[in-house]
Design a protein around this motif. Structure first.
Motif, PDB file in Angstrom:
ATOM      1  N   ILE A 171       7.572   6.739  -5.759  1.00  0.00           N
ATOM      2  CA  ILE A 171       7.288   8.196  -6.292  1.00  0.00           C
ATOM      3  C   ILE A 171       5.713   8.174  -6.071  1.00  0.00           C
ATOM      4  N   ASP A 172       5.387   9.525  -6.017  1.00  0.00           N
ATOM      5  CA  ASP A 172       4.043   9.846  -5.684  1.00  0.00           C
ATOM      6  C   ASP A 172       3.498  10.065  -7.133  1.00  0.00           C
ATOM      7  N   ILE A 230       8.154  10.196  -2.163  1.00  0.00           N
ATOM      8  CA  ILE A 230       7.427  10.445  -0.940  1.00  0.00           C
ATOM      9  C   ILE A 230       8.562  11.063   0.317  1.00  0.00           C
ATOM     10  N   GLY A 231       8.496  12.038   0.445  1.00  0.00           N
ATOM     11  CA  GLY A 231       9.503  12.780   1.807  1.00  0.00           C
ATOM     12  C   GLY A 231      10.723  12.540   1.259  1.00  0.00           C
ATOM     13  N   ARG A 274      -2.151   0.797  -5.399  1.00  0.00           N
ATOM     14  CA  ARG A 274      -3.433   1.004  -4.367  1.00  0.00           C
ATOM     15  C   ARG A 274      -3.311   2.179  -3.437  1.00  0.00           C
ATOM     16  N   ARG A 275      -1.878   2.745  -3.111  1.00  0.00           N
ATOM     17  CA  ARG A 275      -1.798   3.816  -2.298  1.00  0.00           C
ATOM     18  C   ARG A 275      -1.272   4.973  -3.135  1.00  0.00           C
ATOM     19  N   ARG A 276      -1.686   5.183  -4.422  1.00  0.00           N
ATOM     20  CA  ARG A 276      -1.290   6.316  -5.211  1.00  0.00           C
ATOM     21  C   ARG A 276       0.260   6.413  -5.244  1.00  0.00           C
ATOM     22  N   LYS A 295      -4.680  12.075   2.346  1.00  0.00           N
ATOM     23  CA  LYS A 295      -4.514  12.070   0.795  1.00  0.00           C
ATOM     24  C   LYS A 295      -3.599  10.732   0.474  1.00  0.00           C
ATOM     25  N   LEU A 296      -2.577  10.444   1.183  1.00  0.00           N
ATOM     26  CA  LEU A 296      -1.594   9.300   0.888  1.00  0.00           C
ATOM     27  C   LEU A 296      -2.577   7.987   1.186  1.00  0.00           C
TER      28      LEU A 296
END
Length: 672
Positions: free
Chosen positions: A407-408, A467-468, A431-433, A500-501
């Motif tokens: 999940i974002d 994500i997607g 670390r990647r949000r 952004k990601l």
């Protein structure tokens, strides 16, 4: 005046002692950790080493790290103390503390003596009551005689007074207790007041401060003055206490430790999960990589547990427990947390002393424990030092939301109505949000008032929040000559989304750099098998070998290895991707027939090596796009065609004006 000069001399001597390392030419970097963050020596790591998934790049802080300012670095600075008057005020306040503590001890001793006297008196009265019971029985018998009653009424006043003194013990007990009733009521009211005050977290911390706090150390005076005379600095230490301190206090209490332990992350990082020191220590508890590794903390491309509120607190308390067991002294345990247990052990052996105040230490470690003691004094007696602590209720601020899909965090923040920066701050370990891929459950901290909204909206829009819209994402390694725009176009996204990601400030990327790529519904992850080639795999999905190579950033001549994963766009002519949850009794072939696809494709789309599936498993399926008509072939039935195109048998008959299920080879059937 003589006392004032003596205090000045004491302070000057203390400052000279504290600043000696700079004058002597010591290099703080020799400590292996010149700023906040626990050191762990190599000899200690060997016994409990735990490999990380990917070795970190410690050459630069994380993109969202907040470098600890100089005010929180822990170094002694003479300019922080405004003047000698401040020191005198601190001395007077600490003298009041000592006097108050002495008074409390005297009152407690008096209360204990009073209780002992009351217990002795009650014992004597009980014995007297037992002895007088026969006499009371005789008096009651005599009172039944009218003559005896009359004689009792005409008794002389003197004898009546004497009889009053020899009244039964029960009455005497009531008389004796009448005087301390007021005190008992006051004690009850005080207990109720204390219980009410415990709704404030600071009061709960005060009640848990168990260690003897020295008041005559110049280092302690220094930090008390520095904090109490600088409200902005104290605010830096305490500004996040309403979010995280309640959880830390709970964990410290559960571990049976003194509440001074809960002050460590305040001193280490000002309770900042993103805090990063110039010695590469990270998180609220300021773990460096080697110590985190030795404690078994998770560190990989997706997660840095040093920045986790829950994980770092658990491991920080566990590490301190190990140190206390090793040194059997909390001040030495705190010093070892800061400077490394091997260095503290060496100092103890060299100077044959187990006193923190006597062994030689590097500059920062020498000021570390006094800073904790100073913070404890200020929290325990804020009024004496003219300090106003921020209001912190004794209740949790956040709740952990279990999330199984990737999940974002920014999208989840919008779903829950939470400020994006707060969401990222509370979950800085990702670390990647975004949460890591896979089916493993991960915890996301959400403020309690927004928890139900987050849970409800995430369930209602779970595919949109991913994500997607997929349970997976891709870790992509940049190839020579590639640009961010090319990679984005190849994977059906934009350069802006990739920036952004991946926390990129520009479109500049370097060779072999790893990027997180959104996994779209038009994409399949194919695991290469023995005997596969680019052309063979491509033909299965309607792609040429060059197209397949381009999608994966490799040359058409590049060899592929079994187990290698390739990205493949949606099969040519396939409909929109679907997700099927396997039910009890279903087989792979049965599911393939239901959606009109082959078993081989079903396995390829889901990276399956065998036909084995289990209930609850989710399969990605690309059924053929629905055509407008179908030409009947030999062996086909009307019900089979209906299932293939996911049309009900009744509708198929109605659309084609059929009165029965009889069809002929070559017959054209309308499907819409």
């Amino acid at each position: 005046m003589r006392i004032f000069l003596l205090l000045l001399l004491l302070f000057a001597t203390g400052c000279q002692m504290l600043g000696g390392s700079k004058a002597d030419g010591e290099n703080p970097s020799d400590d292996g950790r010149a700023a906040s963050g626990p050191e762990h020596t190599h000899e200690d790591q060997q016994a409990i080493a735990h490999p990380f998934d990917h070795p970190p790049d410690e050459s630069a802080p994380p993109p969202d790290a907040e470098i600890l300012p100089d005010e929180l670095s822990g170094r002694l600075d003479d300019s922080a103390l405004s003047d000698a008057l401040a020191l005198q005020q601190i001395q007077e306040a600490l003298q009041q503390i000592q006097e108050a503590q002495q008074l409390i001890q005297e009152v407690q001793q008096q209360v204990q003596e009073t209780q002992e006297v009351q217990e002795d008196q009650e014992t004597q009265e009980t014995q007297q009551q037992v002895e007088e019971e026969p006499q009371q029985a005789g008096e009651q018998t005599a009172s039944e005689d009218p003559d005896a009653a009359q004689a009792e009424q005409t008794e002389p006043a003197e004898e009546a007074a004497q009889a009053e003194q020899t009244e039964p013990a029960e009455g005497a007990a009531q008389t004796d207790q009448a005087e301390p009733v007021e005190g008992a009521v006051q004690t009850t009211q005080t207990a109720q007041t204390d219980q009410a005050e415990l709704t404030d977290l600071w009061e709960r911390i005060r009640s848990g401060l168990k260690l003897p706090l020295p008041t005559n150390r110049p280092e302690v005076l220094y930090y008390i003055s520095r904090m109490s005379q600088n409200p902005a600095l104290l605010d830096q230490y305490l500004r996040r206490s309403h979010r995280y301190l309640h959880h830390i206090v709970n964990e410290v209490e559960a571990a049976g430790m003194p509440m001074e332990v809960a002050l460590l992350p305040i001193i280490e990082s000002a309770l900042n999960p993103r805090a990063y020191s110039h010695a590469a220590a990270s998180g609220m508890w300021q773990f460096i990589y080697s110590t985190a590794r030795a404690q078994g903390m998770v560190y990989n491309w997706w997660v840095d547990e040093r920045r986790s509120v829950l994980g770092s607190t658990k491991h920080g308390i566990g590490f301190l427990n190990q140190l206390h067991n090793k040194f059997d002294d909390w001040w030495l345990a705190f010093a070892a947390y800061n400077g490394g247990p091997a260095r503290i052990r060496g100092a103890i052996n060299a100077y044959e002393s187990r006193s923190y105040w006597e062994i030689p230490l590097l500059e920062e470690t020498r000021g570390y424990v006094p800073k904790i003691i100073a913070m404890a004094h200020i929290i325990k007696y804020p009024e004496l030092f003219g300090v106003s602590l921020p209001a912190v209720p004794d209740e949790p601020y956040f709740r952990a939301l279990p999330v199984k899909q990737q999940i974002d965090l920014e999208k989840l923040a919008k779903l829950a109505g939470i400020d994006t920066n707060e969401m990222l701050q509370m979950n800085a370990q990702y670390r990647r949000r975004i949460t890591p891929p896979g089916e493993e459950e991960h915890l996301v901290l959400v403020p309690i008032p927004r928890y139900e909204a987050a849970e409800k909206n995430l369930e209602a829009a779970r595919f949109d929040a991913r994500i997607g819209a997929s349970p997976k994402s891709i870790a992509y390694r940049v190839q020579r000559g590639e640009t961010l725009a090319q990679i984005a176009a190849r994977h059906g996204t934009t350069a802006e989304i990739l920036r952004k990601l991946n926390n990129l400030s520009s479109n500049r990327i370097r060779r072999r750099q790893r990027l997180v790529i959104p996994f779209s519904e038009d994409m399949i992850i194919y695991t290469v098998r023995r005997g596969d080639s680019l052309s063979r795999i491509g033909s299965r999905y309607g792609l040429s070998a060059s197209q397949l190579a381009s999608y994966n950033g490799i040359s058409v001549r590049s060899p592929i290895q079994p187990g290698q994963q390739l990205r493949i766009t949606r099969p040519k002519g396939a409909g929109r991707g679907l997700r099927h949850t396997v039910r009890k009794g279903q087989s792979l072939s049965r599911i393939a027939r239901r959606y009109g696809v082959s078993t081989a494709n079903l396995k390829a789309w889901n990276g399956l090596r065998r036909n084995t599936i289990h209930p609850g498993q989710v399969l990605l399926i690309y059924p053929p796009a629905q055509a407008s008509q179908h030409i009947v072939r030999r062996g086909e039935t009307l019900s089979g065609i209906a299932k293939r195109y996911r049309v009900s048998l009744a509708n198929l008959r109605r659309i084609n004006g059929l009165s029965s299920d009889v069809i002929q080879v070559g017959q054209r059937l309308r499907l819409k």
